[in-house]
Write a protein that holds these residues in place. Structure first.
Motif, PDB file in Angstrom:
ATOM      1  N   GLY A 142      10.904  -2.431  -4.333  1.00  0.00           N
ATOM      2  CA  GLY A 142      10.122  -3.616  -3.966  1.00  0.00           C
ATOM      3  C   GLY A 142      10.902  -4.558  -3.070  1.00  0.00           C
ATOM      4  N   TYR A 143      12.167  -4.821  -3.433  1.00  0.00           N
ATOM      5  CA  TYR A 143      12.995  -5.689  -2.598  1.00  0.00           C
ATOM      6  C   TYR A 143      13.300  -5.040  -1.248  1.00  0.00           C
ATOM      7  CZ  TYR A 143      13.845  -8.432  -6.854  1.00  0.00           C
ATOM      8  OH  TYR A 143      13.712  -9.194  -7.988  1.00  0.00           O
ATOM      9  N   SER A 144      13.445  -3.705  -1.232  1.00  0.00           N
ATOM     10  CA  SER A 144      13.715  -3.016   0.027  1.00  0.00           C
ATOM     11  C   SER A 144      12.577  -3.223   1.019  1.00  0.00           C
ATOM     12  CB  SER A 144      13.914  -1.516  -0.219  1.00  0.00           C
ATOM     13  OG  SER A 144      15.057  -1.270  -1.011  1.00  0.00           O
TER      14      SER A 144
ATOM     15  N   MET B 246       0.830  -1.203   0.000  1.00  0.00           N
ATOM     16  CA  MET B 246       0.000   0.000   0.000  1.00  0.00           C
ATOM     17  C   MET B 246       0.865   1.254   0.000  1.00  0.00           C
ATOM     18  SD  MET B 246      -2.816   1.645   0.036  1.00  0.00           S
ATOM     19  CE  MET B 246      -4.078   0.380   0.278  1.00  0.00           C
ATOM     20  N   ALA B 247       1.906   1.270   0.829  1.00  0.00           N
ATOM     21  CA  ALA B 247       2.820   2.411   0.860  1.00  0.00           C
ATOM     22  C   ALA B 247       3.505   2.597  -0.493  1.00  0.00           C
ATOM     23  CB  ALA B 247       3.863   2.221   1.961  1.00  0.00           C
ATOM     24  N   THR B 248       3.898   1.496  -1.110  1.00  0.00           N
ATOM     25  CA  THR B 248       4.553   1.563  -2.423  1.00  0.00           C
ATOM     26  C   THR B 248       3.615   2.145  -3.459  1.00  0.00           C
ATOM     27  OG1 THR B 248       5.699  -0.486  -1.805  1.00  0.00           O
ATOM     28  CG2 THR B 248       5.888   0.230  -4.089  1.00  0.00           C
ATOM     29  N   ALA B 249       2.372   1.690  -3.480  1.00  0.00           N
ATOM     30  CA  ALA B 249       1.416   2.130  -4.497  1.00  0.00           C
ATOM     31  C   ALA B 249       1.129   3.621  -4.400  1.00  0.00           C
ATOM     32  CB  ALA B 249       0.122   1.337  -4.369  1.00  0.00           C
TER      33      ALA B 249
ATOM     34  N   ILE C   6      10.795   0.051 -14.260  1.00  0.00           N
ATOM     35  CA  ILE C   6      10.178  -0.954 -13.388  1.00  0.00           C
ATOM     36  C   ILE C   6      11.215  -2.011 -13.027  1.00  0.00           C
ATOM     37  CG2 ILE C   6       8.528  -2.878 -13.359  1.00  0.00           C
ATOM     38  CD1 ILE C   6       6.610  -1.138 -14.957  1.00  0.00           C
ATOM     39  N   GLY C   7      12.020  -2.406 -14.021  1.00  0.00           N
ATOM     40  CA  GLY C   7      13.020  -3.439 -13.795  1.00  0.00           C
ATOM     41  C   GLY C   7      14.139  -3.014 -12.861  1.00  0.00           C
ATOM     42  N   THR C   8      14.492  -1.721 -12.851  1.00  0.00           N
ATOM     43  CA  THR C   8      15.607  -1.276 -12.011  1.00  0.00           C
ATOM     44  C   THR C   8      15.086  -0.693 -10.698  1.00  0.00           C
ATOM     45  OG1 THR C   8      15.662   0.849 -13.213  1.00  0.00           O
ATOM     46  CG2 THR C   8      17.137  -0.894 -13.965  1.00  0.00           C
ATOM     47  N   PHE C   9      14.440   0.471 -10.757  1.00  0.00           N
ATOM     48  CA  PHE C   9      13.988   1.089  -9.510  1.00  0.00           C
ATOM     49  C   PHE C   9      12.844   0.304  -8.878  1.00  0.00           C
ATOM     50  CE2 PHE C   9      11.309   3.917  -7.001  1.00  0.00           C
ATOM     51  CZ  PHE C   9      12.244   4.342  -6.082  1.00  0.00           C
ATOM     52  N   GLY C  10      11.915  -0.210  -9.686  1.00  0.00           N
ATOM     53  CA  GLY C  10      10.833  -1.005  -9.125  1.00  0.00           C
ATOM     54  C   GLY C  10      11.362  -2.186  -8.341  1.00  0.00           C
ATOM     55  N   SER C  11      12.420  -2.807  -8.862  1.00  0.00           N
ATOM     56  CA  SER C  11      13.047  -3.916  -8.140  1.00  0.00           C
ATOM     57  C   SER C  11      13.687  -3.429  -6.846  1.00  0.00           C
ATOM     58  CB  SER C  11      14.112  -4.578  -9.025  1.00  0.00           C
ATOM     59  OG  SER C  11      13.523  -5.175 -10.160  1.00  0.00           O
ATOM     60  N   PHE C  12      14.399  -2.299  -6.927  1.00  0.00           N
ATOM     61  CA  PHE C  12      15.085  -1.784  -5.741  1.00  0.00           C
ATOM     62  C   PHE C  12      14.100  -1.504  -4.609  1.00  0.00           C
ATOM     63  CE2 PHE C  12      16.355   1.822  -3.119  1.00  0.00           C
ATOM     64  CZ  PHE C  12      17.582   1.404  -2.645  1.00  0.00           C
TER      65      PHE C  12
ATOM     66  N   GLY D 288       7.672   3.364 -12.773  1.00  0.00           N
ATOM     67  CA  GLY D 288       8.749   2.525 -12.258  1.00  0.00           C
ATOM     68  C   GLY D 288       8.510   2.110 -10.817  1.00  0.00           C
ATOM     69  N   ALA D 289       8.024   3.055 -10.009  1.00  0.00           N
ATOM     70  CA  ALA D 289       7.769   2.746  -8.606  1.00  0.00           C
ATOM     71  C   ALA D 289       6.661   1.718  -8.437  1.00  0.00           C
ATOM     72  CB  ALA D 289       7.417   4.022  -7.842  1.00  0.00           C
ATOM     73  N   LEU D 290       5.728   1.672  -9.405  1.00  0.00           N
ATOM     74  CA  LEU D 290       4.676   0.658  -9.338  1.00  0.00           C
ATOM     75  C   LEU D 290       5.251  -0.752  -9.411  1.00  0.00           C
ATOM     76  CD1 LEU D 290       1.802   2.198 -11.484  1.00  0.00           C
ATOM     77  CD2 LEU D 290       1.770   1.728  -9.024  1.00  0.00           C
ATOM     78  N   GLY D 291       6.456  -0.871  -9.961  1.00  0.00           N
ATOM     79  CA  GLY D 291       7.114  -2.172  -9.961  1.00  0.00           C
ATOM     80  C   GLY D 291       7.322  -2.692  -8.552  1.00  0.00           C
ATOM     81  N   GLY D 292       7.537  -1.767  -7.594  1.00  0.00           N
ATOM     82  CA  GLY D 292       7.661  -2.189  -6.200  1.00  0.00           C
ATOM     83  C   GLY D 292       6.385  -2.814  -5.680  1.00  0.00           C
ATOM     84  N   LEU D 293       5.242  -2.257  -6.091  1.00  0.00           N
ATOM     85  CA  LEU D 293       3.961  -2.852  -5.724  1.00  0.00           C
ATOM     86  C   LEU D 293       3.831  -4.237  -6.338  1.00  0.00           C
ATOM     87  CD1 LEU D 293       1.070  -2.750  -4.587  1.00  0.00           C
ATOM     88  CD2 LEU D 293       0.377  -1.583  -6.698  1.00  0.00           C
ATOM     89  N   GLY D 294       4.209  -4.363  -7.605  1.00  0.00           N
ATOM     90  CA  GLY D 294       4.129  -5.656  -8.274  1.00  0.00           C
ATOM     91  C   GLY D 294       4.959  -6.716  -7.576  1.00  0.00           C
ATOM     92  N   ILE D 295       6.143  -6.335  -7.120  1.00  0.00           N
ATOM     93  CA  ILE D 295       7.013  -7.288  -6.429  1.00  0.00           C
ATOM     94  C   ILE D 295       6.376  -7.758  -5.123  1.00  0.00           C
ATOM     95  CG2 ILE D 295       9.141  -7.355  -5.049  1.00  0.00           C
ATOM     96  CD1 ILE D 295      10.574  -6.116  -7.412  1.00  0.00           C
TER      97      ILE D 295
END
Length: 464
Positions: A260-262, A84-87, A252-258, A396-403
């Motif tokens: 999301g994994y964080s 939720m915070a990521t989204a 999404i692949g770079t920052f979204g991963s960063f 890109g940040a939405l990639g964190g939500l996806g992760i």
């Protein structure tokens, strides 16, 4: 042509001593005679504010480590909480991008920093057993304002620096901000290790005065650029441009991963390898720290060798590190898993720097292909890159939500993160292929032209 975001031109004077009426970083004489010093000063305090913003945005990646069985929230619920915070952080990046030109970079930095008090104080009030899950979700959503700080900060700093310095400057700004992730995780480790996992309010009490300090320093030391204007025509053109969406996908692949994994690393260690809160916290900060520190290096390498080349090989490395994580997950080897995951963090940071450097380079290359040159080409590149950065950062940040959603589903169905990592591996392979196909594949050799024929300008992105 629409006026560029930082193009020198006559502007109506604005009240206040913190407004700069003329700004032309591409002019070498202007840059050397005070421009560099002003830009670096604004960069320094931008990094500080963005750093605190990232800490607040990723606050719940730490707070969930304090939430023991007495809170009554299962692993899937915790992944959804941090998601939720990521989204929210992703969505607010779009208005935050345009706020810089509307209110001024310095003014918006002060306001956005003070906004961080809202989720921090709210978390201090509700962080206790017995609080409803919906209340936790609401407070987690409030921390999304910290994610918006990145977009406004990057848009602001992009206007201060010339094209030849953007890779390093944007990488340093973003890297300094990204370090807010491991710093709050280290602070959480310190609290858990000394006071125990039942005292999350100590962590929140540390950050409230830091937020006030960051806002105060921004008010005293930063500047607004009067020539910066919101260009609705540029925004519409950026939305229609295919490269905006291609770069969003790669980001999404770079920052979204960063990001999301964080958010997810500590939860994965707790639920897949049965680590205690203290054991998880003692490891989770390492990956985000190294990934943040190396981001400016990614920008510097992109300045020298071209962002597309660095990004291409970086995605190959990310795929390799993910494969190591998958094998370690299957074999239940915590040392190998941790090593592979930390390597993945490092590569996400490197790729963050190289992909963001690509954005201004792509639009500058388009300007050259249109027949523009000199300041006209630089102006076109600034105009389109500034308009696209907020959207690219948001997607890109939405990639964190996806992760986090992928991990949630993976643990619900398989009780392990392995299926999620396999899906990430496939995604990085697609990113590798897309980078090569769009930005590095050599165009077909044109047919021979007659002596009288004029060759049409060819668009090459190999150096972006």
């Amino acid at each position: 042509m629409h006026a560029t975001a930082t193009e020198p031109r006559a502007t109506e004077p604005r009240r206040g001593s913190r407004w700069i009426e003329r700004w032309d970083p591409e002019d070498t004489e202007f840059w050397e005679n005070g421009g560099r010093r002003t830009a670096n000063r604004n960069l320094l305090f931008s990094v500080l504010s963005e750093h605190i913003g990232f800490s607040v945005w990723t606050l719940w990646s730490v707070l969930v480590l304090f939430m023991g069985p007495q809170y009554g929230i299962d692993p899937a619920g915790k992944f959804f909480l941090v998601g939720m915070a990521t989204a929210v952080g992703a969505f607010v990046r779009v208005p935050y991008t345009f706020a810089v030109a509307r209110f001024g970079g310095r003014n918006w930095t002060v306001f956005s920093a003070l906004m961080l008090l809202l989720p921090t104080i709210a978390a201090a009030v509700v962080m206790k057993p017995g609080t409803s899950y919906s209340t936790f979700m609401l407070v987690a959503a409030l921390t999304g304002v910290g994610g918006g700080n990145f977009a406004s900060s990057m848009t602001n700093i992009n206007s201060f620096f010339p094209l030849r310095k953007k890779g390093w400057a944007l990488g340093l700004n973003a890297g300094g901000g990204n370090i807010g992730v491991p710093v709050i995780q280290l602070a959480g480790l310190l609290v858990i290790g000394t006071a125990g996992a039942s005292h999350p309010r100590i962590l929140l009490g540390v950050y409230i005065p830091l937020i006030v300090i960051a806002a105060t320093l921004a008010a005293l030391r930063m500047d607004n650029l009067a020539p910066v204007r919101n260009d609705t025509g540029a925004a519409r053109e950026a939305v229609r441009d295919a490269h905006t969406w291609i770069m969003s996908f790669l980001y999404i692949g770079t920052f979204g991963s960063f990001i999301g994994y964080s958010f997810a690393f500590g939860l994965v260690l707790q639920n897949q390898f049965a680590r205690t809160p203290l054991q998880a916290a003692s490891i989770t900060f390492i990956g985000p720290l190294l990934g943040s520190l190396i981001r400016p290096v990614g920008g510097r390498l992109a300045d020298r060798f071209g962002g597309a080349r660095i990004t291409l090989w970086n995605f190959l490395g990310m795929a390799g590190a993910t494969l190591v994580v998958v094998l370690a997950s299957v074999q239940k080897s915590l040392p190998v898993f941790t090593t592979g995951f930390i390597a993945l963090f490092v590569l996400t940071g490197l790729g963050n720097g190289s992909t963001y450097k690509m954005i201004p380079g792509i639009y500058h290359a388009k300007a050259l292909a249109k027949g523009l040159s000199g300041e006209a080409a630089a102006a076109y590149g600034r105009r389109l890159s500034g308009a696209s950065m907020g959207l690219i950062g948001a997607v890109g940040a939405l990639g964190g939500l996806g992760i986090n959603l992928a991990f949630r589903e993976s643990f619900l169905t398989a009780h392990t993160g392995t299926p999620a990592f396999v899906s990430f591996l496939a995604f990085y392979a697609v990113c590798f292929a897309l980078t090569w196909a769009v930005y590095l594949r050599r165009p077909a050799t044109p047919p021979a032209l007659s002596p009288a024929a004029e060759p049409a300008p060819q668009l090459s992105y190999a150096e972006v």
